[in-house]
Design a protein around this motif. Structure first.
Motif, PDB file in Angstrom:
ATOM      1  N   LYS A 140      35.473  38.237  45.066  1.00 44.74           N
ATOM      2  CA  LYS A 140      35.971  39.612  45.171  1.00 44.74           C
ATOM      3  C   LYS A 140      35.651  40.426  43.920  1.00 44.74           C
ATOM      4  CE  LYS A 140      39.837  38.367  48.194  1.00 44.74           C
ATOM      5  NZ  LYS A 140      41.317  38.383  48.363  1.00 44.74           N
ATOM      6  N   GLN A 141      35.043  39.789  42.932  1.00 44.47           N
ATOM      7  CA  GLN A 141      34.706  40.425  41.663  1.00 44.47           C
ATOM      8  C   GLN A 141      35.923  41.093  41.026  1.00 44.47           C
ATOM      9  OE1 GLN A 141      30.818  42.487  42.935  1.00 44.47           O
ATOM     10  NE2 GLN A 141      30.361  41.665  40.904  1.00 44.47           N
ATOM     11  N   THR A 142      36.997  40.325  40.935  1.00 43.86           N
ATOM     12  CA  THR A 142      38.213  40.747  40.248  1.00 43.86           C
ATOM     13  C   THR A 142      38.696  39.607  39.370  1.00 43.86           C
ATOM     14  OG1 THR A 142      39.682  39.987  42.028  1.00 43.86           O
ATOM     15  CG2 THR A 142      38.910  42.272  42.134  1.00 43.86           C
ATOM     16  N   VAL A 143      39.383  39.944  38.320  1.00 44.22           N
ATOM     17  CA  VAL A 143      39.954  38.945  37.439  1.00 44.22           C
ATOM     18  C   VAL A 143      41.387  39.355  37.118  1.00 44.22           C
ATOM     19  CG1 VAL A 143      39.067  40.091  35.374  1.00 44.22           C
ATOM     20  CG2 VAL A 143      39.680  37.683  35.268  1.00 44.22           C
ATOM     21  N   THR A 144      42.301  38.392  37.182  1.00 42.14           N
ATOM     22  CA  THR A 144      43.707  38.641  36.893  1.00 42.14           C
ATOM     23  C   THR A 144      44.023  38.165  35.486  1.00 42.14           C
ATOM     24  OG1 THR A 144      44.295  38.381  39.217  1.00 42.14           O
ATOM     25  CG2 THR A 144      46.084  38.221  37.620  1.00 42.14           C
ATOM     26  N   VAL A 145      44.564  39.047  34.692  1.00 43.54           N
ATOM     27  CA  VAL A 145      44.841  38.769  33.283  1.00 43.54           C
ATOM     28  C   VAL A 145      46.336  38.858  33.047  1.00 43.54           C
ATOM     29  CG1 VAL A 145      44.415  39.466  30.907  1.00 43.54           C
ATOM     30  CG2 VAL A 145      42.617  39.726  32.626  1.00 43.54           C
ATOM     31  N   LYS A 146      46.900  37.808  32.449  1.00 41.70           N
ATOM     32  CA  LYS A 146      48.303  37.819  32.054  1.00 41.70           C
ATOM     33  C   LYS A 146      48.374  38.192  30.583  1.00 41.70           C
ATOM     34  CE  LYS A 146      52.600  35.176  32.202  1.00 41.70           C
ATOM     35  NZ  LYS A 146      53.246  33.887  32.589  1.00 41.70           N
ATOM     36  N   LEU A 147      48.998  39.328  30.303  1.00 42.27           N
ATOM     37  CA  LEU A 147      49.054  39.826  28.941  1.00 42.27           C
ATOM     38  C   LEU A 147      50.021  39.004  28.101  1.00 42.27           C
ATOM     39  CD1 LEU A 147      49.163  43.661  29.692  1.00 42.27           C
ATOM     40  CD2 LEU A 147      47.166  42.218  29.282  1.00 42.27           C
ATOM     41  N   ASN A 148      49.754  38.939  26.815  1.00 40.29           N
ATOM     42  CA  ASN A 148      50.667  38.254  25.901  1.00 40.29           C
ATOM     43  C   ASN A 148      51.939  39.070  25.711  1.00 40.29           C
ATOM     44  OD1 ASN A 148      49.004  36.055  25.412  1.00 40.29           O
ATOM     45  ND2 ASN A 148      47.926  37.087  23.747  1.00 40.29           N
ATOM     46  N   ASN A 149      53.044  38.390  25.535  1.00 38.50           N
ATOM     47  CA  ASN A 149      54.302  39.060  25.239  1.00 38.50           C
ATOM     48  C   ASN A 149      54.378  39.282  23.731  1.00 38.50           C
ATOM     49  OD1 ASN A 149      56.879  40.025  25.041  1.00 38.50           O
ATOM     50  ND2 ASN A 149      57.785  38.491  26.385  1.00 38.50           N
ATOM     51  N   LEU A 150      54.181  40.528  23.319  1.00 40.15           N
ATOM     52  CA  LEU A 150      54.156  40.835  21.892  1.00 40.15           C
ATOM     53  C   LEU A 150      55.550  40.955  21.293  1.00 40.15           C
ATOM     54  CD1 LEU A 150      51.285  43.490  21.893  1.00 40.15           C
ATOM     55  CD2 LEU A 150      51.136  41.034  21.504  1.00 40.15           C
ATOM     56  N   LEU A 151      56.571  40.986  22.122  1.00 42.46           N
ATOM     57  CA  LEU A 151      57.949  41.121  21.648  1.00 42.46           C
ATOM     58  C   LEU A 151      58.767  39.930  22.101  1.00 42.46           C
ATOM     59  CD1 LEU A 151      58.479  44.927  22.400  1.00 42.46           C
ATOM     60  CD2 LEU A 151      57.942  43.867  20.205  1.00 42.46           C
ATOM     61  N   ASP A 152      58.206  38.750  21.868  1.00 38.91           N
ATOM     62  CA  ASP A 152      58.836  37.513  22.331  1.00 38.91           C
ATOM     63  C   ASP A 152      60.260  37.350  21.812  1.00 38.91           C
ATOM     64  OD1 ASP A 152      58.001  35.785  24.178  1.00 38.91           O
ATOM     65  OD2 ASP A 152      56.668  34.633  22.906  1.00 38.91           O
ATOM     66  N   LYS A 186      28.067  30.050  44.560  1.00 44.60           N
ATOM     67  CA  LYS A 186      28.179  29.478  45.897  1.00 44.60           C
ATOM     68  C   LYS A 186      27.343  30.245  46.906  1.00 44.60           C
ATOM     69  CE  LYS A 186      32.742  27.365  45.367  1.00 44.60           C
ATOM     70  NZ  LYS A 186      34.152  27.326  45.842  1.00 44.60           N
ATOM     71  N   GLU A 187      27.242  31.556  46.711  1.00 44.91           N
ATOM     72  CA  GLU A 187      26.460  32.394  47.607  1.00 44.91           C
ATOM     73  C   GLU A 187      25.419  33.163  46.806  1.00 44.91           C
ATOM     74  OE1 GLU A 187      28.878  34.880  50.026  1.00 44.91           O
ATOM     75  OE2 GLU A 187      30.291  33.280  50.564  1.00 44.91           O
ATOM     76  N   GLY A 188      24.257  33.341  47.406  1.00 47.64           N
ATOM     77  CA  GLY A 188      23.176  34.016  46.704  1.00 47.64           C
ATOM     78  C   GLY A 188      23.493  35.447  46.338  1.00 47.64           C
ATOM     79  N   THR A 189      24.330  36.126  47.126  1.00 50.05           N
ATOM     80  CA  THR A 189      24.668  37.516  46.835  1.00 50.05           C
ATOM     81  C   THR A 189      25.540  37.652  45.594  1.00 50.05           C
ATOM     82  OG1 THR A 189      26.568  37.336  48.337  1.00 50.05           O
ATOM     83  CG2 THR A 189      24.509  38.188  49.255  1.00 50.05           C
ATOM     84  N   GLU A 190      26.120  36.539  45.125  1.00 55.87           N
ATOM     85  CA  GLU A 190      26.990  36.587  43.948  1.00 55.87           C
ATOM     86  C   GLU A 190      26.237  36.359  42.645  1.00 55.87           C
ATOM     87  OE1 GLU A 190      29.820  33.572  44.731  1.00 55.87           O
ATOM     88  OE2 GLU A 190      30.799  34.624  46.389  1.00 55.87           O
ATOM     89  N   VAL A 191      24.963  35.973  42.739  1.00 62.24           N
ATOM     90  CA  VAL A 191      24.181  35.679  41.536  1.00 62.24           C
ATOM     91  C   VAL A 191      24.085  36.927  40.665  1.00 62.24           C
ATOM     92  CG1 VAL A 191      21.905  35.045  40.661  1.00 62.24           C
ATOM     93  CG2 VAL A 191      22.849  33.875  42.649  1.00 62.24           C
ATOM     94  N   GLY A 192      24.339  36.762  39.370  1.00 58.22           N
ATOM     95  CA  GLY A 192      24.265  37.869  38.443  1.00 58.22           C
ATOM     96  C   GLY A 192      25.575  38.558  38.180  1.00 58.22           C
ATOM     97  N   SER A 193      26.589  38.291  39.014  1.00 57.76           N
ATOM     98  CA  SER A 193      27.895  38.917  38.787  1.00 57.76           C
ATOM     99  C   SER A 193      28.659  38.211  37.676  1.00 57.76           C
ATOM    100  CB  SER A 193      28.722  38.908  40.074  1.00 57.76           C
ATOM    101  OG  SER A 193      28.990  37.576  40.495  1.00 57.76           O
ATOM    102  N   VAL A 194      28.281  36.969  37.353  1.00 57.54           N
ATOM    103  CA  VAL A 194      28.924  36.209  36.283  1.00 57.54           C
ATOM    104  C   VAL A 194      27.860  35.796  35.269  1.00 57.54           C
ATOM    105  CG1 VAL A 194      30.255  34.154  35.681  1.00 57.54           C
ATOM    106  CG2 VAL A 194      30.738  35.360  37.820  1.00 57.54           C
ATOM    107  N   ILE A 195      28.143  36.021  34.002  1.00 56.48           N
ATOM    108  CA  ILE A 195      27.254  35.619  32.916  1.00 56.48           C
ATOM    109  C   ILE A 195      28.082  34.826  31.915  1.00 56.48           C
ATOM    110  CG2 ILE A 195      25.760  36.415  31.054  1.00 56.48           C
ATOM    111  CD1 ILE A 195      25.200  38.915  32.674  1.00 56.48           C
ATOM    112  N   VAL A 196      27.574  33.665  31.518  1.00 57.82           N
ATOM    113  CA  VAL A 196      28.308  32.790  30.600  1.00 57.82           C
ATOM    114  C   VAL A 196      27.464  32.592  29.345  1.00 57.82           C
ATOM    115  CG1 VAL A 196      29.485  30.583  30.317  1.00 57.82           C
ATOM    116  CG2 VAL A 196      29.329  31.621  32.593  1.00 57.82           C
ATOM    117  N   LEU A 197      28.104  32.729  28.192  1.00 56.32           N
ATOM    118  CA  LEU A 197      27.370  32.559  26.942  1.00 56.32           C
ATOM    119  C   LEU A 197      28.258  31.909  25.893  1.00 56.32           C
ATOM    120  CD1 LEU A 197      28.452  35.083  24.931  1.00 56.32           C
ATOM    121  CD2 LEU A 197      27.144  36.390  26.571  1.00 56.32           C
TER     122      LEU A 197
END
Length: 414
Positions: A3-15, A251-262
């Protein structure tokens, strides 16, 4: 990934003030650039998680605080007298044990030596009474320190550290880490031939602080990413296998290029069957390369990536980074096809303490110079300054070096 989305859990800065869970944010992306680095590999060693790390800024803060606490712990009245028991316990409290003889471990040993020389100076140092008690011990599983360097520089590294009083133990594995000890398994050296045998000797080393600088392993995010990629993307050490354009199999050819790892998370073949080393130099060059790929608007869904956009094509169908003027210029230069990533090895540097460093400079496979000692130190500091991201940072670092030399290091504990 699909789905080309990423879920990010923010840090609690006022723990300390709020008990609510920090929010989660869902972000849509066109290209997911994964450069999460790695973590210290301490698997299989009981108690290794008690040791401090040296992988990020927070680790450095914890180490700085812990070293200061060790000084204070060894200065308490219960070990102030000169009895054998107090002397032994005082020495244990300021025994700093480093696991791993790579560049990180060697540089840490050198920096600790400089710090201890500074804080134990008569009249000027904060802890002059601990001068005879402090020990720095470095254990390495291999036969040579900094095996990435040439043989003569490896020998210089060992000689330099020993001259400074650092106790170096080679051919030794750490099998357990406790609160105040480390269990070692060392290969036995034949007394007649001087050769290392396969027999092992177990010893227990009393320590005050252990720092783990041996080995790396993928972080948790990489495992989560691999579960959504093609099975072919998993390299044997848990990293993400990438092609010559830093793209993992999908997994699918249409997804190639949407992720880059370095960086350290990527397993990249240098073209000879060998993987590129997990160093900052490699990661820096990969980052600049990926930035050029995206900035130039190459179509990363095809192999090899090409400049897909012509003037007659509607701009909305092109990549998000499409720039007509840039495309014309690249075609003029013959860069219609994206060149694969190529690593240019510029050499390695490592600080040894006491104004000495290892400097191995090269361009690709062609060595230029190899220095150890004060000349290497000048080159090391020069590169260190040049690599700062701004002139302001260069000035701040320079003034900090001058201040430390004139007035000693600030070891204030906050």
């Amino acid at each position: 990934v699909k789905k080309q989305t990423v879920t990010v859990k923010l840090n609690n800065l006022l723990d300390e003030f709020h008990e609510k869970e920090p929010p989660e944010v869902t972000i849509d992306y066109d290209h997911l650039i994964v450069s999460v680095g790695c973590k210290v590999d301490d698997r299989g060693v009981p108690g290794a998680k008690r040791a401090l790390r040296l992988k990020c800024t927070e680790d450095a803060r914890k180490l700085r605080e812990a070293v200061g606490e060790c000084f204070e712990f060894a200065s308490r009245p219960d070990v102030a007298d000169s009895s054998p028991e107090s002397t032994k316990e005082r020495s244990r409290r300021v025994t700093f044990f480093i696991v791993g003889g790579g560049p990180t471990g060697v540089e840490l040993a050198g920096e600790l030596h400089d710090l201890f020389e500074d804080v134990t100076r008569p009249y000027k140092g904060t802890y002059p009474k601990l001068a005879d008690s402090i020990r720095v011990i470095l254990a390495h599983s291999g036969p040579d320190l900094v095996p990435q360097f040439d043989e003569n520089l490896r020998e210089e590294a060992l000689k330099s550290l020993k001259t400074k009083g650092v106790e170096v133990i080679l051919n030794t594995r750490v099998t357990e880490v406790g609160d105040d000890f480390a269990r070692l398994s060392s290969k036995v050296i034949d007394s007649e031939t001087g050769e290392v045998t396969e027999e092992r000797e177990e010893t227990i080393l009393p320590v005050g602080l252990t720092v783990w600088c041996a080995g790396t392993a993928p972080v948790k995010f990489v495992e989560e990413l691999l579960s959504q990629l093609s099975p072919e993307a998993r390299y044997q050490d848990g990293r993400v296998k990438v092609d010559r354009w830093m793209r993992p199999p999908m997994k699918e050819g249409t997804e190639v290029g949407s992720v880059i790892v370095l960086g350290d998370a990527a397993a990249h073949d240098d073209g000879t069957g060998e993987l590129l080393p997990a160093t900052a130099q490699v990661a820096g060059q990969q980052g600049a390369y990926v930035a050029r790929l995206l900035d130039r608007g190459y179509d990363l869904t095809i192999t090899p990536p090409l400049l897909p956009c012509e003037e007659e094509i509607i701009q909305e169908t092109c990549d998000v980074f499409y720039d007509p003027a840039m495309t014309k210029w690249l075609r003029f230069r013959g860069l219609e096809m994206a060149p694969p990533f190529g690593f240019l090895n510029l050499g390695m540097l490592a600080y040894l303490g006491g104004g000495e460093a290892l400097s191995q400079v090269q361009i690709g496979d062609y060595p230029l110079l190899a220095w150890a000692g004060s000349v290497g130190f000048v080159l090391w500091r020069s590169v260190y300054l040049v690599k700062q991201v701004a002139t302001r940072n260069r000035m701040l670092v320079t003034f900090d070096w001058i201040k430390s030399n004139l007035f000693g290091r600030d070891i204030t504990r906050l």
